[in-house]
Enzyme design. Structure first.
Site, PDB file in Angstrom:
ATOM      1  N   HIS A 157     -36.620 -17.616  12.800  1.00 31.48           N
ATOM      2  CA  HIS A 157     -35.156 -17.632  12.689  1.00 31.48           C
ATOM      3  C   HIS A 157     -34.521 -18.717  13.557  1.00 31.48           C
ATOM      4  CE1 HIS A 157     -35.223 -14.078  10.277  1.00 31.48           C
ATOM      5  NE2 HIS A 157     -35.672 -13.293  11.244  1.00 31.48           N
ATOM      6  N   HIS A 194     -38.113 -10.674   6.698  1.00 38.55           N
ATOM      7  CA  HIS A 194     -36.852 -11.414   6.780  1.00 38.55           C
ATOM      8  C   HIS A 194     -37.055 -12.861   6.347  1.00 38.55           C
ATOM      9  CE1 HIS A 194     -36.642  -8.274   9.994  1.00 38.55           C
ATOM     10  NE2 HIS A 194     -35.453  -8.076   9.452  1.00 38.55           N
ATOM     11  N   ASP A 281     -43.791  -6.894   9.623  1.00 37.39           N
ATOM     12  CA  ASP A 281     -42.660  -5.978   9.467  1.00 37.39           C
ATOM     13  C   ASP A 281     -42.380  -5.642   8.012  1.00 37.39           C
ATOM     14  OD1 ASP A 281     -41.891  -8.591   9.063  1.00 37.39           O
ATOM     15  OD2 ASP A 281     -40.266  -8.572  10.524  1.00 37.39           O
TER      16      ASP A 281
END
Length: 341
Positions: A157, A194, A281
């Protein structure tokens, strides 16, 4: 397979996280590394301390002023009257035409994109050594082998100048730059739950790196603003950015199907090596939620990656505290090693 982990990364112990309007315990905890190391031990893989990366390696991806901020922010923050125990932003430069500030509060708002990246006294040593682990894995991949970097905190990120989502330095992008410097043509495949918005931002206008991300649909999941299928790159990078968003709760077959599609894109790009942003995740038990992938599915993903036959720098991204975390890293690497041997 060589594996790398730096003990200094345990010094990063963030406390703060904003969850639906309330302050919560940050999920990027040092214990997750212990559980991942237990998974390596199960496969008789012993993690090595990575050497310090050559000077300038991080600045191939990040600006000098951002690196200086990360290194000095905690000391500057601590000198403020009544300063809190962690560096956290209270404002961001959202309007057009911002000017880079000199004060620590302003620079904090410039460089920290959300409340998931508090900086404490051990943050800089940890993020610097996590990047060293990624560089070490990339150096191995550049020789034609594969390696795993237990990089904590994660990195996908983080963009050139902004930290976010538990990430400070973009370990995957740094690894790709190392491989390019060795004459490779790498692709970056991100299979975290993500979207790798920082990696996308860094590579978006480049044609020498293919970036493919498989993730939960950002219309209802972090990072919200990036990761849509219509984002395909710009300029020289047009067509070299591929997003494969999946519905919330996607299961093994949906996720593995997207991985097969991604590997097809990588083969057509002509990549001779791979940086894999490995997010565990995606598992159904992960506290951040998003997908419903099983440990068996994670093992099958490892097999798919191993069969691809590319020298791979596997960079750990997400995968937070849950009982199956040790099982999941062992399953993935077992599948990868079994298929690539």
């Amino acid at each position: 397979m060589r594996t790398f982990y730096a003990a200094e990364t345990a010094q990063h112990a963030p406390k703060t996280f904003m969850l639906r309007g309330r302050i919560a315990q940050n999920e990027e905890r040092a214990e997750r590394a212990e559980r991942l190391l237990a998974g390596l031990a199960r496969l008789d893989l012993k993690a090595e301390e990575p050497p310090a990366a050559p000077a300038g390696t991080r600045s191939t991806v990040h600006s000098i002023r951002y690196l200086e901020f990360l290194e000095t922010a905690y000391a500057a923050w601590s000198k403020l009257p009544g300063a809190g125990e962690e560096v956290l932003p209270n404002t961001h430069p959202l309007l057009p035409g911002p000017t880079y500030p000199t004060g620590i509060v302003g620079r904090t708002g410039w460089h920290l994109g959300d409340l998931a990246v508090p900086i404490g006294p051990g943050t800089w040593p940890a993020v610097a050594r996590a990047a060293d682990a990624a560089v070490a894995a990339a150096e191995v991949a550049a020789t034609g082998a594969s390696a795993y970097a237990l990089a904590r905190p994660p990195g996908h990120h983080a963009s050139r100048e902004v930290a976010g989502g538990h990430c400070f330095l973009n370990n995957a992008a740094i690894a790709a730059e190392v491989m390019i410097a060795r004459g490779a043509r790498p692709a970056i495949l991100d299979i975290d739950v993500h979207h790798g918005n920082g990696t996308q931002a860094i590579t978006y206008d480049r044609g020498d790196i293919l970036f493919v991300s498989i993730h939960t649909d950002p219309s209802s999941f972090y990072p919200w603003f990036w990761g849509y299928a219509h984002e395909t790159g710009a300029g020289a990078g047009e067509g070299a950015n591929i997003n494969l968003p999946l519905p919330v709760g996607a299961d093994d077959e949906a996720w593995l199907g997207a991985i097969r599609v991604a590997l097809g894109h990588i083969a057509r790009f002509g990549a001779d090596s791979l940086v894999l942003s490995l997010g565990l995740d995606i598992h159904a038990s992960d506290p951040l939620g998003g997908m419903s992938v099983t440990t068996e599915g994670i093992g099958r993903a490892g097999e798919l990656m191993g069969r691809a036959g590319l020298p791979t720098a596997i960079i750990q991204e997400g995968g937070y505290l849950s009982e199956p975390l040790t099982d999941n890293i062992a399953a993935f690497l077992s599948g990868f090693l079994g298929a690539s041997s």
